[in-house]
Design a protein around this motif. Sequence first.
Motif, PDB file in Angstrom:
ATOM      1  N   VAL A 101      15.498  13.117   7.946  1.00 39.76           N
ATOM      2  CA  VAL A 101      15.639  12.420   6.669  1.00 39.76           C
ATOM      3  C   VAL A 101      14.363  12.500   5.830  1.00 39.76           C
ATOM      4  O   VAL A 101      13.264  12.234   6.336  1.00 39.76           O
ATOM      5  CB  VAL A 101      16.013  10.931   6.890  1.00 39.76           C
ATOM      6  CG1 VAL A 101      16.125  10.190   5.559  1.00 39.76           C
ATOM      7  CG2 VAL A 101      17.317  10.802   7.677  1.00 39.76           C
ATOM      8  N   TYR A 102      14.522  12.880   4.577  1.00 36.47           N
ATOM      9  CA  TYR A 102      13.449  12.794   3.587  1.00 36.47           C
ATOM     10  C   TYR A 102      13.882  11.847   2.477  1.00 36.47           C
ATOM     11  O   TYR A 102      15.017  11.933   1.996  1.00 36.47           O
ATOM     12  CB  TYR A 102      13.162  14.158   2.958  1.00 36.47           C
ATOM     13  CG  TYR A 102      12.583  15.177   3.908  1.00 36.47           C
ATOM     14  CD1 TYR A 102      11.269  15.064   4.343  1.00 36.47           C
ATOM     15  CD2 TYR A 102      13.338  16.258   4.349  1.00 36.47           C
ATOM     16  CE1 TYR A 102      10.728  16.001   5.219  1.00 36.47           C
ATOM     17  CE2 TYR A 102      12.805  17.202   5.221  1.00 36.47           C
ATOM     18  CZ  TYR A 102      11.501  17.061   5.650  1.00 36.47           C
ATOM     19  OH  TYR A 102      10.963  17.980   6.507  1.00 36.47           O
ATOM     20  N   ILE A 103      12.979  10.977   2.075  1.00 36.24           N
ATOM     21  CA  ILE A 103      13.232  10.160   0.884  1.00 36.24           C
ATOM     22  C   ILE A 103      12.386  10.735  -0.243  1.00 36.24           C
ATOM     23  O   ILE A 103      11.157  10.773  -0.140  1.00 36.24           O
ATOM     24  CB  ILE A 103      12.852   8.674   1.127  1.00 36.24           C
ATOM     25  CG1 ILE A 103      13.629   8.106   2.313  1.00 36.24           C
ATOM     26  CG2 ILE A 103      13.100   7.853  -0.131  1.00 36.24           C
ATOM     27  CD1 ILE A 103      13.071   6.770   2.817  1.00 36.24           C
ATOM     28  N   HIS A 104      13.052  11.223  -1.260  1.00 32.68           N
ATOM     29  CA  HIS A 104      12.351  11.722  -2.449  1.00 32.68           C
ATOM     30  C   HIS A 104      12.435  10.618  -3.494  1.00 32.68           C
ATOM     31  O   HIS A 104      13.528  10.210  -3.890  1.00 32.68           O
ATOM     32  CB  HIS A 104      13.041  12.994  -2.953  1.00 32.68           C
ATOM     33  CG  HIS A 104      12.636  13.363  -4.354  1.00 32.68           C
ATOM     34  ND1 HIS A 104      13.362  12.966  -5.456  1.00 32.68           N
ATOM     35  CD2 HIS A 104      11.580  14.065  -4.824  1.00 32.68           C
ATOM     36  CE1 HIS A 104      12.768  13.432  -6.555  1.00 32.68           C
ATOM     37  NE2 HIS A 104      11.693  14.097  -6.202  1.00 32.68           N
ATOM     38  N   THR A 105      11.292  10.084  -3.928  1.00 34.49           N
ATOM     39  CA  THR A 105      11.340   8.923  -4.816  1.00 34.49           C
ATOM     40  C   THR A 105      11.405   9.346  -6.280  1.00 34.49           C
ATOM     41  O   THR A 105      11.113  10.491  -6.631  1.00 34.49           O
ATOM     42  CB  THR A 105      10.114   8.004  -4.634  1.00 34.49           C
ATOM     43  OG1 THR A 105       8.984   8.635  -5.257  1.00 34.49           O
ATOM     44  CG2 THR A 105       9.816   7.753  -3.164  1.00 34.49           C
ATOM     45  N   ILE A 106      11.764   8.396  -7.103  1.00 38.47           N
ATOM     46  CA  ILE A 106      11.886   8.640  -8.540  1.00 38.47           C
ATOM     47  C   ILE A 106      10.564   9.105  -9.147  1.00 38.47           C
ATOM     48  O   ILE A 106      10.554   9.795 -10.159  1.00 38.47           O
ATOM     49  CB  ILE A 106      12.424   7.369  -9.247  1.00 38.47           C
ATOM     50  CG1 ILE A 106      12.750   7.661 -10.705  1.00 38.47           C
ATOM     51  CG2 ILE A 106      11.466   6.206  -9.144  1.00 38.47           C
ATOM     52  CD1 ILE A 106      13.880   6.888 -11.253  1.00 38.47           C
ATOM     53  N   ARG A 107       9.449   8.776  -8.512  1.00 42.98           N
ATOM     54  CA  ARG A 107       8.155   9.254  -9.017  1.00 42.98           C
ATOM     55  C   ARG A 107       7.720  10.538  -8.310  1.00 42.98           C
ATOM     56  O   ARG A 107       6.593  10.994  -8.465  1.00 42.98           O
ATOM     57  CB  ARG A 107       7.090   8.158  -8.869  1.00 42.98           C
ATOM     58  CG  ARG A 107       7.451   6.875  -9.628  1.00 42.98           C
ATOM     59  CD  ARG A 107       6.407   6.388 -10.613  1.00 42.98           C
ATOM     60  NE  ARG A 107       5.169   5.958 -10.006  1.00 42.98           N
ATOM     61  CZ  ARG A 107       4.838   4.673  -9.758  1.00 42.98           C
ATOM     62  NH1 ARG A 107       5.696   3.714 -10.029  1.00 42.98           N
ATOM     63  NH2 ARG A 107       3.680   4.374  -9.252  1.00 42.98           N
ATOM     64  N   GLY A 108       8.616  11.138  -7.517  1.00 40.34           N
ATOM     65  CA  GLY A 108       8.328  12.462  -6.954  1.00 40.34           C
ATOM     66  C   GLY A 108       7.640  12.462  -5.597  1.00 40.34           C
ATOM     67  O   GLY A 108       7.341  13.522  -5.056  1.00 40.34           O
ATOM     68  N   ASN A 109       7.371  11.282  -5.038  1.00 42.54           N
ATOM     69  CA  ASN A 109       6.817  11.246  -3.675  1.00 42.54           C
ATOM     70  C   ASN A 109       7.877  11.662  -2.666  1.00 42.54           C
ATOM     71  O   ASN A 109       9.069  11.421  -2.877  1.00 42.54           O
ATOM     72  CB  ASN A 109       6.353   9.827  -3.304  1.00 42.54           C
ATOM     73  CG  ASN A 109       5.085   9.418  -4.043  1.00 42.54           C
ATOM     74  OD1 ASN A 109       5.063   8.403  -4.714  1.00 42.54           O
ATOM     75  ND2 ASN A 109       4.037  10.208  -3.928  1.00 42.54           N
ATOM     76  N   VAL A 110       7.428  12.272  -1.572  1.00 39.31           N
ATOM     77  CA  VAL A 110       8.360  12.586  -0.489  1.00 39.31           C
ATOM     78  C   VAL A 110       7.947  11.797   0.750  1.00 39.31           C
ATOM     79  O   VAL A 110       6.809  11.902   1.219  1.00 39.31           O
ATOM     80  CB  VAL A 110       8.386  14.085  -0.164  1.00 39.31           C
ATOM     81  CG1 VAL A 110       9.325  14.363   1.008  1.00 39.31           C
ATOM     82  CG2 VAL A 110       8.824  14.881  -1.385  1.00 39.31           C
ATOM     83  N   ILE A 111       8.869  10.998   1.240  1.00 36.19           N
ATOM     84  CA  ILE A 111       8.610  10.168   2.419  1.00 36.19           C
ATOM     85  C   ILE A 111       9.321  10.823   3.604  1.00 36.19           C
ATOM     86  O   ILE A 111      10.522  11.112   3.531  1.00 36.19           O
ATOM     87  CB  ILE A 111       9.122   8.733   2.195  1.00 36.19           C
ATOM     88  CG1 ILE A 111       8.365   8.098   1.016  1.00 36.19           C
ATOM     89  CG2 ILE A 111       8.967   7.897   3.459  1.00 36.19           C
ATOM     90  CD1 ILE A 111       8.974   6.790   0.533  1.00 36.19           C
ATOM     91  N   ILE A 112       8.547  11.077   4.657  1.00 33.58           N
ATOM     92  CA  ILE A 112       9.087  11.731   5.845  1.00 33.58           C
ATOM     93  C   ILE A 112       9.403  10.656   6.882  1.00 33.58           C
ATOM     94  O   ILE A 112       8.551   9.831   7.207  1.00 33.58           O
ATOM     95  CB  ILE A 112       8.057  12.720   6.428  1.00 33.58           C
ATOM     96  CG1 ILE A 112       7.681  13.773   5.367  1.00 33.58           C
ATOM     97  CG2 ILE A 112       8.584  13.387   7.694  1.00 33.58           C
ATOM     98  CD1 ILE A 112       6.459  14.597   5.749  1.00 33.58           C
ATOM     99  N   VAL A 113      10.622  10.673   7.402  1.00 31.67           N
ATOM    100  CA  VAL A 113      11.053   9.659   8.373  1.00 31.67           C
ATOM    101  C   VAL A 113      11.292  10.352   9.712  1.00 31.67           C
ATOM    102  O   VAL A 113      12.093  11.284   9.800  1.00 31.67           O
ATOM    103  CB  VAL A 113      12.343   8.956   7.900  1.00 31.67           C
ATOM    104  CG1 VAL A 113      12.744   7.868   8.875  1.00 31.67           C
ATOM    105  CG2 VAL A 113      12.165   8.395   6.494  1.00 31.67           C
ATOM    106  N   LYS A 114      10.606   9.899  10.751  1.00 31.28           N
ATOM    107  CA  LYS A 114      10.807  10.512  12.069  1.00 31.28           C
ATOM    108  C   LYS A 114      12.190  10.170  12.627  1.00 31.28           C
ATOM    109  O   LYS A 114      12.750   9.118  12.346  1.00 31.28           O
ATOM    110  CB  LYS A 114       9.726  10.007  13.040  1.00 31.28           C
ATOM    111  CG  LYS A 114       8.367  10.656  12.793  1.00 31.28           C
ATOM    112  CD  LYS A 114       7.889  11.384  14.046  1.00 31.28           C
ATOM    113  CE  LYS A 114       6.677  12.245  13.773  1.00 31.28           C
ATOM    114  NZ  LYS A 114       5.461  11.712  14.376  1.00 31.28           N
TER     115      LYS A 114
END
Lengths: 244, 244
Positions: A101-114
Amino acid sequence: MLFPDRLSVVIMIDRRVYLVLADASLETIPPSLWSDPIIRKHSKKKKKHPKYIILDSLYHGSAIVNSKLEDKEKRGRPDIVHQALLLAQDSELNNAGFLKVYIHTIRGNVIIVKQNVRPPRNYLRFIGLMEQLFELGRVPPRGDPLISISDKSIGDIINSLENRFVVGFSRRGRRISSLKDFLSRIINGYKNLVIVIGAFPHGFFSEEILAIINDLIALSDRPLTTNYVLCRVISALEEILISP
Amino acid sequence: MLFPDRLSVVIMIDRRVYLVLADASLETIPPSLWSDPIIRKHSKKKKKHPKYIILDSLYHGSAIVNSKLEDKEKRGRPDIVHQALLLAQDSELNNAGFLKVYIHTIRGNVIIVKQNVRPPRNYLRFIGLMEQLFELGRVPPRGDPLISISDKSIGDIINSLENRFVVGFSRRGRRISSLKDFLSRIINGYKNLVIVIGAFPHGFFSEEILAIINDLIALSDRPLTTNYVLCRVISALEEILISP
């Protein structure tokens, strides 16, 4: 007919599904709102600078409406990504090791979830965790990072996947008759399947997200929620990959 | 082969699915906890008598642990029913008019949810609504009740459905190979399908719920979350009833 069955299992095992929760309505309070009276009051009450507080329409709704923020209708709804993350991480698809799973935020950050992350089930605990994540770039602060902010863009991450196909879900996409058949064909033809689902309340994908999508699909003529689309996609993928 | 297809559509239209979110971890603070210091402090802060506050392990966790309440492990998790209700009400199954949701609480109340209800998406707003529901017996206070507390027991409600079959989901049930095939057979044979899914974090169904279940099914050997099971069931039912 044992051989073809075994072969198909072998082929499936090396398949991978990437879920991108796209343009997610998850961000800290943007600088242009810091001087808003509602934000200042909430910041004082929480004893935290606004830059360390997650934007939430429950508390900051009128500040968002009165602001000059772009894409207002997409902002301040971190509950959407919370629920989607719970459903994805809880799934048998994830438990069987197929999902990332990757969360791509509205401000363009990418959050990596193990893969082994169990997000806090309570909304307020989740918000606390996200505030820590945006402050430190990772959680927990020490040891193996379970959730972290990538220094790469979503385009860089997805385009580095070899032999991939990227499916986006939106009401503006083309209708398909069977989600399972559609996804089956992709999984048979590609090693990496990327599923892109918007994690915002209203509006459409950003240009950054549209640029990575190969095929835009609609499951209904009416607007669907993030979690409902995710539920349908996960169920179809589990039928294909886990109980064929 | 047009005729059999049309016939099958006609048969399906009169089918109904009832979802029982069972032993739901949703209740106001029980009287035995009212004198607990944590509860009193929280009640003072909220300026509400504990009898009007929803029990939530986020705030009342240690009060629950220190109490003599029965089934402690099942209590104080209203987030579970919140998320399940959102997924159920948002679904195409509900939108197409097939679904009717009942919330059966751990204290035996039955909450009736109208088909057109869109529950508050934010957790805190949902809790506020549930507090109003338990205080007034219905919401909104005037006009057409969208959510209300029934004066009947879950047994009375389910047993009054003619030509019904009640399926419960639990790790203690028997494993089935295909959820879709299993549910298809029931829908072909019965007019009313009742789906019972526990809406509590740990433990097993109450005797009251076990008494209405005809067949207890397991989707996995490991424990699954309420929302994940609901997601699988809704997806399978939509495949059967909406896009056959």
